[in-house]
Design a protein around this motif. Structure first.
Motif, PDB file in Angstrom:
ATOM      1  N   VAL A  78       0.818  -1.203   0.000  1.00 50.04           N
ATOM      2  CA  VAL A  78       0.000   0.000   0.000  1.00 50.04           C
ATOM      3  C   VAL A  78       0.861   1.266   0.000  1.00 50.04           C
ATOM      4  O   VAL A  78       0.567   2.225  -0.691  1.00 50.04           O
ATOM      5  CB  VAL A  78      -0.952  -0.015   1.215  1.00 50.04           C
ATOM      6  N   ASN A  79       1.927   1.268   0.762  1.00 49.69           N
ATOM      7  CA  ASN A  79       2.734   2.474   0.905  1.00 49.69           C
ATOM      8  C   ASN A  79       4.012   2.458   0.077  1.00 49.69           C
ATOM      9  O   ASN A  79       4.893   3.266   0.291  1.00 49.69           O
ATOM     10  CB  ASN A  79       3.099   2.667   2.381  1.00 49.69           C
ATOM     11  N   TRP A  80       4.145   1.540  -0.847  1.00 50.15           N
ATOM     12  CA  TRP A  80       5.362   1.479  -1.638  1.00 50.15           C
ATOM     13  C   TRP A  80       5.465   2.654  -2.587  1.00 50.15           C
ATOM     14  O   TRP A  80       6.536   3.097  -2.929  1.00 50.15           O
ATOM     15  CB  TRP A  80       5.428   0.192  -2.420  1.00 50.15           C
ATOM     16  N   PHE A  81       4.361   3.135  -3.077  1.00 49.50           N
ATOM     17  CA  PHE A  81       4.339   4.282  -3.973  1.00 49.50           C
ATOM     18  C   PHE A  81       3.238   5.189  -3.468  1.00 49.50           C
ATOM     19  O   PHE A  81       2.063   4.923  -3.690  1.00 49.50           O
ATOM     20  CB  PHE A  81       4.074   3.826  -5.410  1.00 49.50           C
ATOM     21  N   PRO A  82       3.588   6.227  -2.721  1.00 47.90           N
ATOM     22  CA  PRO A  82       2.579   7.011  -2.004  1.00 47.90           C
ATOM     23  C   PRO A  82       1.504   7.629  -2.886  1.00 47.90           C
ATOM     24  O   PRO A  82       0.480   8.031  -2.404  1.00 47.90           O
ATOM     25  CB  PRO A  82       3.408   8.105  -1.324  1.00 47.90           C
ATOM     26  N   ASP A  83       1.718   7.668  -4.187  1.00 43.15           N
ATOM     27  CA  ASP A  83       0.741   8.307  -5.063  1.00 43.15           C
ATOM     28  C   ASP A  83      -0.369   7.381  -5.528  1.00 43.15           C
ATOM     29  O   ASP A  83      -1.156   7.745  -6.371  1.00 43.15           O
ATOM     30  CB  ASP A  83       1.438   8.900  -6.292  1.00 43.15           C
ATOM     31  N   GLY A  84      -0.440   6.162  -5.033  1.00 46.34           N
ATOM     32  CA  GLY A  84      -1.540   5.330  -5.460  1.00 46.34           C
ATOM     33  C   GLY A  84      -1.376   3.834  -5.282  1.00 46.34           C
ATOM     34  O   GLY A  84      -2.142   3.067  -5.824  1.00 46.34           O
ATOM     35  N   GLY A  85      -0.393   3.383  -4.562  1.00 44.91           N
ATOM     36  CA  GLY A  85      -0.256   1.967  -4.278  1.00 44.91           C
ATOM     37  C   GLY A  85       0.419   1.189  -5.385  1.00 44.91           C
ATOM     38  O   GLY A  85       0.994   1.736  -6.311  1.00 44.91           O
ATOM     39  N   PRO A  86       0.341  -0.147  -5.309  1.00 38.35           N
ATOM     40  CA  PRO A  86       1.086  -0.998  -6.231  1.00 38.35           C
ATOM     41  C   PRO A  86       0.631  -0.911  -7.680  1.00 38.35           C
ATOM     42  O   PRO A  86       1.443  -1.058  -8.585  1.00 38.35           O
ATOM     43  CB  PRO A  86       0.894  -2.405  -5.667  1.00 38.35           C
ATOM     44  N   GLY A  87      -0.641  -0.672  -7.916  1.00 39.42           N
ATOM     45  CA  GLY A  87      -1.108  -0.545  -9.301  1.00 39.42           C
ATOM     46  C   GLY A  87      -0.506   0.656  -9.994  1.00 39.42           C
ATOM     47  O   GLY A  87      -0.058   0.578 -11.144  1.00 39.42           O
ATOM     48  N   ARG A  88      -0.476   1.753  -9.305  1.00 42.95           N
ATOM     49  CA  ARG A  88       0.126   2.977  -9.859  1.00 42.95           C
ATOM     50  C   ARG A  88       1.638   2.811 -10.042  1.00 42.95           C
ATOM     51  O   ARG A  88       2.213   3.287 -11.014  1.00 42.95           O
ATOM     52  CB  ARG A  88      -0.197   4.138  -8.924  1.00 42.95           C
ATOM     53  N   LEU A  89       2.281   2.128  -9.096  1.00 42.24           N
ATOM     54  CA  LEU A  89       3.707   1.874  -9.198  1.00 42.24           C
ATOM     55  C   LEU A  89       4.009   0.980 -10.396  1.00 42.24           C
ATOM     56  O   LEU A  89       4.973   1.213 -11.127  1.00 42.24           O
ATOM     57  CB  LEU A  89       4.219   1.229  -7.911  1.00 42.24           C
ATOM     58  N   ALA A  90       3.184  -0.033 -10.633  1.00 41.53           N
ATOM     59  CA  ALA A  90       3.386  -0.913 -11.789  1.00 41.53           C
ATOM     60  C   ALA A  90       3.250  -0.131 -13.097  1.00 41.53           C
ATOM     61  O   ALA A  90       4.014  -0.360 -14.037  1.00 41.53           O
ATOM     62  CB  ALA A  90       2.384  -2.060 -11.756  1.00 41.53           C
ATOM     63  N   LEU A  91       2.296   0.793 -13.166  1.00 39.58           N
ATOM     64  CA  LEU A  91       2.162   1.623 -14.367  1.00 39.58           C
ATOM     65  C   LEU A  91       3.384   2.509 -14.577  1.00 39.58           C
ATOM     66  O   LEU A  91       3.846   2.687 -15.697  1.00 39.58           O
ATOM     67  CB  LEU A  91       0.902   2.485 -14.276  1.00 39.58           C
ATOM     68  N   LYS A  92       3.917   3.065 -13.493  1.00 41.23           N
ATOM     69  CA  LYS A  92       5.107   3.903 -13.593  1.00 41.23           C
ATOM     70  C   LYS A  92       6.299   3.089 -14.092  1.00 41.23           C
ATOM     71  O   LYS A  92       7.050   3.546 -14.951  1.00 41.23           O
ATOM     72  CB  LYS A  92       5.417   4.511 -12.230  1.00 41.23           C
ATOM     73  N   LEU A  93       6.463   1.879 -13.566  1.00 35.88           N
ATOM     74  CA  LEU A  93       7.561   1.028 -14.000  1.00 35.88           C
ATOM     75  C   LEU A  93       7.374   0.570 -15.447  1.00 35.88           C
ATOM     76  O   LEU A  93       8.326   0.528 -16.221  1.00 35.88           O
ATOM     77  CB  LEU A  93       7.704  -0.178 -13.075  1.00 35.88           C
ATOM     78  N   ALA A  94       6.148   0.223 -15.820  1.00 37.16           N
ATOM     79  CA  ALA A  94       5.885  -0.228 -17.184  1.00 37.16           C
ATOM     80  C   ALA A  94       6.110   0.883 -18.193  1.00 37.16           C
ATOM     81  O   ALA A  94       6.531   0.624 -19.329  1.00 37.16           O
ATOM     82  CB  ALA A  94       4.462  -0.769 -17.293  1.00 37.16           C
ATOM     83  N   SER A  95       5.854   2.124 -17.811  1.00 36.19           N
ATOM     84  CA  SER A  95       6.082   3.227 -18.745  1.00 36.19           C
ATOM     85  C   SER A  95       7.564   3.419 -19.042  1.00 36.19           C
ATOM     86  O   SER A  95       7.930   3.948 -20.088  1.00 36.19           O
ATOM     87  CB  SER A  95       5.488   4.525 -18.197  1.00 36.19           C
ATOM     88  N   MET A  96       8.424   2.949 -18.129  1.00 37.52           N
ATOM     89  CA  MET A  96       9.859   3.050 -18.365  1.00 37.52           C
ATOM     90  C   MET A  96      10.328   2.069 -19.435  1.00 37.52           C
ATOM     91  O   MET A  96      11.399   2.257 -20.022  1.00 37.52           O
ATOM     92  CB  MET A  96      10.619   2.807 -17.063  1.00 37.52           C
ATOM     93  N   LEU A  97       9.542   1.043 -19.723  1.00 38.81           N
ATOM     94  CA  LEU A  97       9.928   0.075 -20.748  1.00 38.81           C
ATOM     95  C   LEU A  97      10.000   0.700 -22.135  1.00 38.81           C
ATOM     96  O   LEU A  97      10.764   0.254 -22.986  1.00 38.81           O
ATOM     97  CB  LEU A  97       8.951  -1.105 -20.762  1.00 38.81           C
ATOM     98  N   SER A  98       9.207   1.711 -22.382  1.00 36.59           N
ATOM     99  CA  SER A  98       9.208   2.341 -23.699  1.00 36.59           C
ATOM    100  C   SER A  98      10.147   3.544 -23.796  1.00 36.59           C
ATOM    101  O   SER A  98      10.246   4.157 -24.845  1.00 36.59           O
ATOM    102  CB  SER A  98       7.789   2.779 -24.073  1.00 36.59           C
ATOM    103  N   ALA A  99      10.845   3.861 -22.716  1.00 38.94           N
ATOM    104  CA  ALA A  99      11.776   4.990 -22.738  1.00 38.94           C
ATOM    105  C   ALA A  99      12.994   4.640 -23.591  1.00 38.94           C
ATOM    106  O   ALA A  99      13.556   3.552 -23.455  1.00 38.94           O
ATOM    107  CB  ALA A  99      12.216   5.351 -21.318  1.00 38.94           C
ATOM    108  N   PRO A 100      13.408   5.542 -24.472  1.00 38.96           N
ATOM    109  CA  PRO A 100      14.537   5.228 -25.359  1.00 38.96           C
ATOM    110  C   PRO A 100      15.882   5.129 -24.642  1.00 38.96           C
ATOM    111  O   PRO A 100      16.788   4.471 -25.132  1.00 38.96           O
ATOM    112  CB  PRO A 100      14.538   6.387 -26.360  1.00 38.96           C
TER     113      PRO A 100
END
Length: 125
Positions: A78-100
């Protein structure tokens, strides 16, 4: 480095909760002290080796601090990513996959898998 970060995170989670201006301990310490700085380090560097180590460290923190690892009071992400929990953290990490300029994609996929494995009870029904 990877094992040390995981051990430090596990120790911080097992401490009794303490919210102070200088020290934050307990389950609330995982996000601000261990997850967010590693994500910031992954964004700031263009080195494949540094990104790989950061991703492996993040996965280790998720595995060592997941539910059932430190007792009943260990959070389920719950507190791993203060802006929204594990689902939001997974989206943030997944968005890094497309970074050049992100090169450690395989290690990042392992970190995302560790996040879902350790926080499954927090995002499930």
């Amino acid at each position: 480095c990877v094992e040390t970060l995981g051990a430090l995170a596990e120790t911080a989670v097992r401490l009794p909760p303490n919210i102070n201006r200088a020290v934050l301990s307990g389950p609330d310490a995982v996000g601000p002290h261990f997850v967010r700085p590693v994500i910031d380090a992954m964004h700031e560097t263009n080195s494949r080796g540094a990104q790989d180590v950061a991703c492996r460290a993040l996965a280790r923190v998720f595995r060592r601090c997941g539910p059932g690892r430190g007792g009943a009071n260990v959070p389920a992400g719950v507190n791993w990513f203060p802006d929204g929990g594990p689902g939001r953290l997974a989206l943030k990490l997944a968005s890094m996959l497309s970074a050049p300029n992100f090169y450690a994609k395989a290690a990042l996929v392992q970190a995302i898998a560790a996040l879902f494995a350790s926080a499954a009870f927090a995002v499930g029904p």
